[in-house]
Design an enzyme around this catalytic site. Structure first.
Site, mmCIF file in Angstrom:
data_model
loop_
_atom_site.group_PDB
_atom_site.id
_atom_site.type_symbol
_atom_site.label_atom_id
_atom_site.label_comp_id
_atom_site.label_asym_id
_atom_site.label_seq_id
_atom_site.Cartn_x
_atom_site.Cartn_y
_atom_site.Cartn_z
ATOM 1 N N HIS A 98 0.816 -1.214 0.000
ATOM 2 C CA HIS A 98 0.000 0.000 0.000
ATOM 3 C C HIS A 98 0.854 1.271 0.000
ATOM 4 C CE1 HIS A 98 0.426 -0.223 4.510
ATOM 5 N NE2 HIS A 98 0.447 1.086 4.381
ATOM 6 N N LEU A 112 -6.634 -25.122 0.170
ATOM 7 C CA LEU A 112 -7.398 -26.289 0.614
ATOM 8 C C LEU A 112 -8.792 -26.298 -0.002
ATOM 9 C CD1 LEU A 112 -7.275 -28.777 2.445
ATOM 10 C CD2 LEU A 112 -8.063 -27.342 4.337
ATOM 11 N N GLY A 113 -9.413 -25.111 -0.079
ATOM 12 C CA GLY A 113 -10.722 -25.029 -0.717
ATOM 13 C C GLY A 113 -11.877 -25.239 0.230
ATOM 14 N N VAL A 114 -11.796 -24.654 1.433
ATOM 15 C CA VAL A 114 -12.900 -24.738 2.381
ATOM 16 C C VAL A 114 -13.185 -23.353 2.958
ATOM 17 C CG1 VAL A 114 -12.468 -27.140 3.065
ATOM 18 C CG2 VAL A 114 -11.320 -25.278 4.295
ATOM 19 N N LEU A 115 -14.410 -23.131 3.356
ATOM 20 C CA LEU A 115 -14.770 -21.960 4.142
ATOM 21 C C LEU A 115 -14.906 -22.421 5.583
ATOM 22 C CD1 LEU A 115 -17.440 -20.233 1.859
ATOM 23 C CD2 LEU A 115 -14.994 -19.767 2.036
ATOM 24 N N ILE A 116 -14.248 -21.716 6.485
ATOM 25 C CA ILE A 116 -14.193 -22.159 7.874
ATOM 26 C C ILE A 116 -14.738 -21.086 8.802
ATOM 27 C CG2 ILE A 116 -12.253 -23.732 7.543
ATOM 28 C CD1 ILE A 116 -10.406 -21.533 8.552
ATOM 29 N N GLY A 159 3.283 6.478 7.630
ATOM 30 C CA GLY A 159 4.669 6.782 7.292
ATOM 31 C C GLY A 159 5.622 5.722 7.810
ATOM 32 N N ASN A 160 5.207 5.014 8.883
ATOM 33 C CA ASN A 160 5.979 3.879 9.386
ATOM 34 C C ASN A 160 5.783 2.641 8.521
ATOM 35 O OD1 ASN A 160 5.699 5.122 12.572
ATOM 36 N ND2 ASN A 160 7.608 4.122 11.988
ATOM 37 N N SER A 161 4.723 2.623 7.733
ATOM 38 C CA SER A 161 4.380 1.429 6.960
ATOM 39 C C SER A 161 5.548 0.973 6.103
ATOM 40 C CB SER A 161 3.183 1.719 6.062
ATOM 41 O OG SER A 161 2.027 1.960 6.823
ATOM 42 N N ASP A 217 0.168 -7.737 1.629
ATOM 43 C CA ASP A 217 0.501 -6.310 1.643
ATOM 44 C C ASP A 217 2.012 -6.098 1.559
ATOM 45 O OD1 ASP A 217 0.056 -3.581 1.679
ATOM 46 O OD2 ASP A 217 0.082 -3.452 3.862
#
Length: 492
Positions: free
Chosen positions: A132, A291-295, A234-236, A162
């Site tokens: 960012h 993996l293909g799962v919603l947890i 600014g620290n990012s 990020d």
């Protein structure tokens, strides 16, 4: 005339002894206090040498972005859009030019400038920072501690973590940081940061590690380090050091309600950051395990309904079609307890574990299914670039059968809704009154596909399962809401 003499009574030897002992005791107490204060002062870390040794490899990054369609109208804005969103709304409006006396609109478009921090990881000029900080930039300038300003090119970015990798091509024998091991960090140990908050170059702030393995909604694949080190816009992108002078993280985000530091800062662990760096440097892209799962999280009530003694693990709410999980036979309602013999305490522990696994490698999952633990081997796939979310469709009216136990009315799922949600069978909730269903969080338009780990394919299934529900414990209910499956807990 006789003279009169007054005799003054002398203190007894015992009194003089007590007074001397009291003075000695007071002196001893004062010496003890001064000594303990000196020991405490000596036990606090001294960052002076560490800062002197590492400042040379920390850089200030300034970017220039030419507005494509108009602009803010404010020249020299020290924040990019993501940093701007952390400021109070009034300042956002001011800097964007909506209420700014500097004006705005296409006619007054000015190049937008932002700044952040970074650090050099190789003497030939590779620099790590946040995505960012440089996102959308047309020009990137890196300023070193010796006041040199060098142009940098963007090698690649990874928005999921990020992170961004820059390359200084004009540098020669540049100073570098020492890379540490974030896996060795412990909660409570001292750390410090060097960066450019609000453009104040080479500002040093210090604190302790507050927590490890934090999961944030925007980055599920990064187990963030939480600290109380003062981090501001600014620290990012700047480094987080330990007391050995090694980089253990990249300062990335803060939690704030004011736009400034509030004691909760987050850093990307350097172990994960270096893995991303090597992939971007060598391949230009980043691949992650999938993996293909919603947890979802296992809370106390869900743990009770699934027969767990305490909340732990990651509850599989949905298995994606064509995924490695589907190929391995994982099912909704499974609770992942271990991944490659590593315990899964929170649902947020699982995505980073999967993401770090090489593509094509087989992972060993210990799951809870039907009250019993079993082992499933899954060949990990590659995380797709973007997973499209299914959009919910209106429930519509249906003249099929209905049932109204537990304070809710249900009907068969219309074919159009079933196709849009990708569900087979189930019942759709048309009305919810006060009762167990309402208290569980079930709402109209929810599609119920499972109750108490029993599949619901029709109205008859619904009636049979509800009639057999126990009345002495909580039960789980799987619902599909707005295209996503979740588990709720209902207490009949």
């Amino acid at each position: 005339m006789p003279s009169t003499m007054t005799e003054v009574a002398q203190p007894s030897p015992a009194f003089q002894m007590r007074r001397a002992l009291g003075a000695l005791l007071m002196l001893s107490v004062m010496m003890t206090v001064f000594w303990s204060q000196g020991v405490a002062a000596r036990s606090l870390p001294d960052f002076t040498e560490l800062v002197e040794e590492n400042s040379g490899a920390v850089v200030n990054i300034s970017t220039t972005t030419t507005p494509k369609n108009g602009g803010t109208g404010f020249h020299g804005l020290p924040f990019n859009e993501r940093q701007l969103e952390q400021l109070p709304e009034f300042f956002q409006d001011f800097f964007r030019g909506q209420q700014s006396p500097f004006g705005g609109g296409p006619g007054n478009a000015q190049p937008r400038r932002s700044m952040g921090s970074g650090f050099i990881v190789s003497s030939d000029g590779y620099v790590l920072t946040n995505n960012h900080v440089v996102e959308g930039a047309d020009e990137i300038i890196v300023r070193l501690n010796d006041r040199r300003e060098l142009p940098a090119r963007l090698v690649g970015t990874d928005p999921r973590s990020d992170m961004a990798v820059l390359k200084i091509d004009d540098g020669d024998d540049l100073p570098v940081v020492q890379i540490g091991r974030s896996r060795d960090l412990k909660v409570g140990e001292w750390v410090f940061a060097i960066g450019s908050p609000f453009g104040f170059d080479y500002t040093v702030t210090a604190g302790i590690v507050s927590a490890l393995g934090r999961s944030l909604p925007s980055e599920n694949y990064v187990p963030f380090i939480q600290t109380d080190v003062a981090i501001n816009p600014g620290n990012s992108g700047g480094p987080l050091f330990n007391l050995d002078g090694d980089v253990v993280g990249i300062n990335s985000q803060i939690y704030t309600r004011s736009g400034g530091f509030m004691g909760v800062s987050f850093a990307i662990p350097i172990d994960d950051a270096m893995s991303v760096f090597r992939q971007i440097r060598d391949k230009g892209t980043v691949s992650r395990g999938w993996l293909g799962v919603l947890i979802q999280e296992v809370n106390r009530d869900l743990a009770e309904s699934f027969g767990l003694k305490r909340p732990r693990g990651a509850l599989v709410a949905e298995v994606m079609e064509g995924s490695p999980a589907e190929a391995a036979g994982l099912q909704s309602g499974d609770i992942v307890l271990e991944y490659d013999d590593e315990e899964v305490q929170l649902s947020s522990d699982l995505p980073p574990m999967v993401g770090r696994t090489p593509i094509g490698e087989t992972a060993r999952l210990t799951i809870l299914r039907g009250g019993e633990e079993t082992v499933v081997d899954v060949e990990i796939g590659q995380l797709p670039e973007q997973s499209g979310a299914r959009q919910p469709a209106p429930a519509g009216e249906n003249s099929g059968s209905s049932a109204a136990p537990l304070g809710m009315t249900v009907k068969p799922v219309p074919a159009e809704l079933a196709d849009s949600l990708g569900v087979q069978g189930g019942v759709v909730v048309t009305d919810v009154a006060r009762g167990p269903a309402f208290e569980a969080g079930i709402r109209p338009r929810d599609v119920i596909t499972e109750i108490n780990r029993e599949k619901i394919a029709s109205i008859d299934d619904f009636r049979d399962v509800v009639a057999a529900l126990p009345d002495d414990r909580a039960v789980s209910v799987r619902v599909v809401r707005e295209g996503r499956a979740i588990y709720l807990v209902m207490k009949p």
